[in-house]
Design a protein around this motif. Structure first.
Motif, PDB file in Angstrom:
ATOM      1  N   ALA A  46       0.824  -1.212   0.000  1.00 18.74           N
ATOM      2  CA  ALA A  46       0.000   0.000   0.000  1.00 18.74           C
ATOM      3  C   ALA A  46       0.859   1.265   0.000  1.00 18.74           C
ATOM      4  CB  ALA A  46      -0.929  -0.007   1.211  1.00 18.74           C
ATOM      5  N   LEU A  67      -9.701  -6.088  -9.150  1.00 22.68           N
ATOM      6  CA  LEU A  67     -10.098  -5.312  -7.967  1.00 22.68           C
ATOM      7  C   LEU A  67     -11.119  -6.095  -7.147  1.00 22.68           C
ATOM      8  CD1 LEU A  67     -10.506  -1.615  -9.179  1.00 22.68           C
ATOM      9  CD2 LEU A  67      -9.116  -2.406  -7.274  1.00 22.68           C
ATOM     10  N   GLY A  70      -9.603  -8.779  -5.143  1.00 23.29           N
ATOM     11  CA  GLY A  70      -8.631  -8.320  -4.152  1.00 23.29           C
ATOM     12  C   GLY A  70      -7.198  -8.463  -4.603  1.00 23.29           C
ATOM     13  N   ARG A  73      -5.469  -3.698  -5.214  1.00 17.64           N
ATOM     14  CA  ARG A  73      -6.141  -2.993  -4.118  1.00 17.64           C
ATOM     15  C   ARG A  73      -5.928  -1.498  -4.259  1.00 17.64           C
ATOM     16  NH1 ARG A  73      -7.299  -6.439   0.588  1.00 17.64           N
ATOM     17  NH2 ARG A  73      -6.719  -8.546  -0.016  1.00 17.64           N
ATOM     18  N   GLU A  74      -6.918  -0.757  -3.796  1.00 14.49           N
ATOM     19  CA  GLU A  74      -6.836   0.702  -3.866  1.00 14.49           C
ATOM     20  C   GLU A  74      -6.275   1.242  -2.549  1.00 14.49           C
ATOM     21  OE1 GLU A  74      -9.495   4.419  -5.493  1.00 14.49           O
ATOM     22  OE2 GLU A  74     -10.520   2.615  -4.812  1.00 14.49           O
ATOM     23  N   TYR A  80      -3.215   2.467  -6.765  1.00 16.34           N
ATOM     24  CA  TYR A  80      -3.448   1.036  -6.580  1.00 16.34           C
ATOM     25  C   TYR A  80      -2.140   0.297  -6.358  1.00 16.34           C
ATOM     26  CZ  TYR A  80      -7.785   2.471  -8.796  1.00 16.34           C
ATOM     27  OH  TYR A  80      -8.950   3.115  -9.100  1.00 16.34           O
ATOM     28  N   ASP A  83      -1.521  -7.049  -4.851  1.00 14.73           N
ATOM     29  CA  ASP A  83      -1.414  -7.915  -3.673  1.00 14.73           C
ATOM     30  C   ASP A  83      -0.931  -9.300  -4.117  1.00 14.73           C
ATOM     31  OD1 ASP A  83      -1.703  -9.422  -1.394  1.00 14.73           O
ATOM     32  OD2 ASP A  83      -3.655  -8.582  -0.864  1.00 14.73           O
TER      33      ASP A  83
END
Length: 117
Positions: A46, A67, A70, A73-74, A80, A83
């Motif tokens: 992140a 998205l 998952g 991810r934002e 973004y 993951d």
């Protein structure tokens, strides 16, 4: 006349379509481009989130799916990250579904070859 058929000399002839294969290949290529975008910028946490704007409709569709799963991810508005754990989990789920099917098909083909030999 059903879709995918054509009339020739008074009889119906089925026309094979490569559309599903082509669409599948485009989807795979779009997912690969999306993944490459995040890997090239090392956006796998992140804190390292980067902007991403899909360039084509197929990329937009695949990005939305990623998205939803998952995998992407934002982290903030328009930023973004990819993951890796969710990506591996999705790959494992796909393999768990496909491997038994492939094994079964291989056994069926081997059985047919043995019977017809």
């Amino acid at each position: 006349m059903p879709a995918g058929t054509a009339r020739r000399a008074g009889r119906a002839e089925v026309i094979a379509s490569n559309a599903p294969v082509t669409i599948g290949a485009l989807a795979v290529r779009a997912r690969r481009r999306i993944r490459a975008h995040f890997f090239a910028q090392h956006a796998v946490t992140a804190e390292e989130a980067v902007p991403f704007v899909p360039q084509r409709r197929i990329e937009c569709t695949q990005f939305e799916r990623m998205l939803g799963k998952g995998i992407v991810r934002e982290a903030g508005p328009g930023r973004y990250w990819f993951d890796l754990a969710a990506f591996r989990k999705d790959q494992d789920r796909t393999r768990a579904f496909l491997v038994p099917i492939v094994i079964t098909l291989c056994l069926l083909v081997a059985g047919l070859i043995t019977l017809l030999y």
